[in-house]
Design a protein around this motif. Structure first.
Motif, PDB file in Angstrom:
ATOM      1  N   LYS A  24       0.834  -1.197   0.000  1.00  0.00           N
ATOM      2  CA  LYS A  24       0.000   0.000   0.000  1.00  0.00           C
ATOM      3  C   LYS A  24       0.870   1.248   0.000  1.00  0.00           C
ATOM      4  O   LYS A  24       1.854   1.332   0.737  1.00  0.00           O
ATOM      5  N   LEU A  25       0.500   2.197  -0.842  1.00  0.00           N
ATOM      6  CA  LEU A  25       1.172   3.490  -0.881  1.00  0.00           C
ATOM      7  C   LEU A  25       0.564   4.368   0.210  1.00  0.00           C
ATOM      8  O   LEU A  25      -0.651   4.490   0.304  1.00  0.00           O
ATOM      9  N   SER A  26       1.383   4.968   1.021  1.00  0.00           N
ATOM     10  CA  SER A  26       0.852   5.701   2.175  1.00  0.00           C
ATOM     11  C   SER A  26       1.082   7.210   2.099  1.00  0.00           C
ATOM     12  O   SER A  26       1.041   7.890   3.095  1.00  0.00           O
ATOM     13  N   TYR A  27       1.336   7.727   0.906  1.00  0.00           N
ATOM     14  CA  TYR A  27       1.516   9.169   0.791  1.00  0.00           C
ATOM     15  C   TYR A  27       0.164   9.869   0.732  1.00  0.00           C
ATOM     16  O   TYR A  27      -0.843   9.296   0.317  1.00  0.00           O
ATOM     17  N   GLN A  28       0.161  11.118   1.177  1.00  0.00           N
ATOM     18  CA  GLN A  28      -1.074  11.892   1.201  1.00  0.00           C
ATOM     19  C   GLN A  28      -1.353  12.473  -0.174  1.00  0.00           C
ATOM     20  O   GLN A  28      -0.464  13.037  -0.812  1.00  0.00           O
ATOM     21  N   VAL A  29      -2.574  12.313  -0.635  1.00  0.00           N
ATOM     22  CA  VAL A  29      -3.014  12.888  -1.907  1.00  0.00           C
ATOM     23  C   VAL A  29      -4.063  13.943  -1.577  1.00  0.00           C
ATOM     24  O   VAL A  29      -5.142  13.625  -1.094  1.00  0.00           O
ATOM     25  N   VAL A  30      -3.705  15.176  -1.785  1.00  0.00           N
ATOM     26  CA  VAL A  30      -4.639  16.266  -1.524  1.00  0.00           C
ATOM     27  C   VAL A  30      -5.434  16.500  -2.799  1.00  0.00           C
ATOM     28  O   VAL A  30      -4.864  16.765  -3.853  1.00  0.00           O
ATOM     29  N   PHE A  31      -6.728  16.357  -2.709  1.00  0.00           N
ATOM     30  CA  PHE A  31      -7.571  16.532  -3.890  1.00  0.00           C
ATOM     31  C   PHE A  31      -8.437  17.774  -3.709  1.00  0.00           C
ATOM     32  O   PHE A  31      -8.862  18.099  -2.607  1.00  0.00           O
ATOM     33  N   PRO A  32      -8.691  18.489  -4.800  1.00  0.00           N
ATOM     34  CA  PRO A  32      -9.431  19.746  -4.699  1.00  0.00           C
ATOM     35  C   PRO A  32     -10.944  19.535  -4.599  1.00  0.00           C
ATOM     36  O   PRO A  32     -11.479  18.535  -5.064  1.00  0.00           O
ATOM     37  N   LEU A  33     -11.611  20.503  -4.005  1.00  0.00           N
ATOM     38  CA  LEU A  33     -13.073  20.497  -3.967  1.00  0.00           C
ATOM     39  C   LEU A  33     -13.648  20.926  -5.308  1.00  0.00           C
ATOM     40  O   LEU A  33     -14.757  20.564  -5.656  1.00  0.00           O
ATOM     41  N   LYS A  34     -12.874  21.710  -6.056  1.00  0.00           N
ATOM     42  CA  LYS A  34     -13.270  22.154  -7.396  1.00  0.00           C
ATOM     43  C   LYS A  34     -12.179  21.744  -8.364  1.00  0.00           C
ATOM     44  O   LYS A  34     -10.994  21.811  -8.046  1.00  0.00           O
ATOM     45  N   LEU A  35     -12.599  21.339  -9.564  1.00  0.00           N
ATOM     46  CA  LEU A  35     -11.659  20.830 -10.560  1.00  0.00           C
ATOM     47  C   LEU A  35     -12.009  21.429 -11.912  1.00  0.00           C
ATOM     48  O   LEU A  35     -13.161  21.357 -12.350  1.00  0.00           O
ATOM     49  N   HIS A  36     -11.031  22.043 -12.568  1.00  0.00           N
ATOM     50  CA  HIS A  36     -11.245  22.662 -13.875  1.00  0.00           C
ATOM     51  C   HIS A  36     -10.506  21.829 -14.917  1.00  0.00           C
ATOM     52  O   HIS A  36      -9.282  21.742 -14.880  1.00  0.00           O
ATOM     53  N   LEU A  37     -11.242  21.218 -15.848  1.00  0.00           N
ATOM     54  CA  LEU A  37     -10.645  20.403 -16.897  1.00  0.00           C
ATOM     55  C   LEU A  37     -10.981  20.980 -18.264  1.00  0.00           C
ATOM     56  O   LEU A  37     -12.041  21.570 -18.466  1.00  0.00           O
ATOM     57  N   PHE A  38     -10.078  20.746 -19.204  1.00  0.00           N
ATOM     58  CA  PHE A  38     -10.286  21.213 -20.569  1.00  0.00           C
ATOM     59  C   PHE A  38     -10.736  20.048 -21.440  1.00  0.00           C
ATOM     60  O   PHE A  38     -10.156  18.963 -21.384  1.00  0.00           O
ATOM     61  N   ASN A  39     -11.766  20.263 -22.240  1.00  0.00           N
ATOM     62  CA  ASN A  39     -12.303  19.245 -23.129  1.00  0.00           C
ATOM     63  C   ASN A  39     -11.402  19.139 -24.350  1.00  0.00           C
ATOM     64  O   ASN A  39     -11.121  20.132 -25.010  1.00  0.00           O
TER      65      ASN A  39
END
Length: 124
Positions: A39-54
């Motif tokens: 198991k990888l135990s590093y912290q992954v901080v994920f955003p509450l808002k995400l802007h992606l380009f189509n």
């Protein structure tokens, strides 16, 4: 999360963005010296808002804004146990077996190390 920050990868894949975006976070890595996955135990901080380009050519929206609406969290080491954190209207709920409780958005940040699957909903 390299996928979230890498527009080159999305461009190469020619992705047409969905209304609901589910992201699985890789939590295990095969270790040759151990001959097993660990198991990888590093912290992954994920955003509450995400802007992606189509990147698909047949779309009218060149980009899309997403809001985090649910997180599946893995808890425990010896016994597999999962909880779900879900946004309902303007507040967050934590589902843990038969217990459902209202939580603050800071609880999502506290559980980001164990975030396993993220669900984002498009605003458009």
């Amino acid at each position: 999360l390299k996928l979230l920050g890498s527009s080159n990868l999305l461009t190469l894949m020619k992705v047409k963005l969905p209304m609901i975006l589910a992201l699985y976070l890789k939590k295990f890595k095969y270790m040759d010296q151990l001959h097993r996955y660990t198991k990888l135990s590093y912290q992954v901080v994920f955003p509450l808002k995400l802007h992606l380009f189509n990147t698909s050519g047949d779309t009218t929206n060149p980009d899309r804004m997403y809001d985090l609406v649910a997180v599946v969290v893995h808890c425990g080491r010896l016994i597999c146990h999962y909880i779900a954190i879900v946004k309902s209207h303007d507040f967050w709920l934590l589902f843990d077996d038969d217990i459902v409780e209202k939580i603050d958005v800071q609880a999502i940040e506290e559980n980001s190390e164990s975030g396993y699957i993220l669900f984002y909903q498009s605003r458009a």
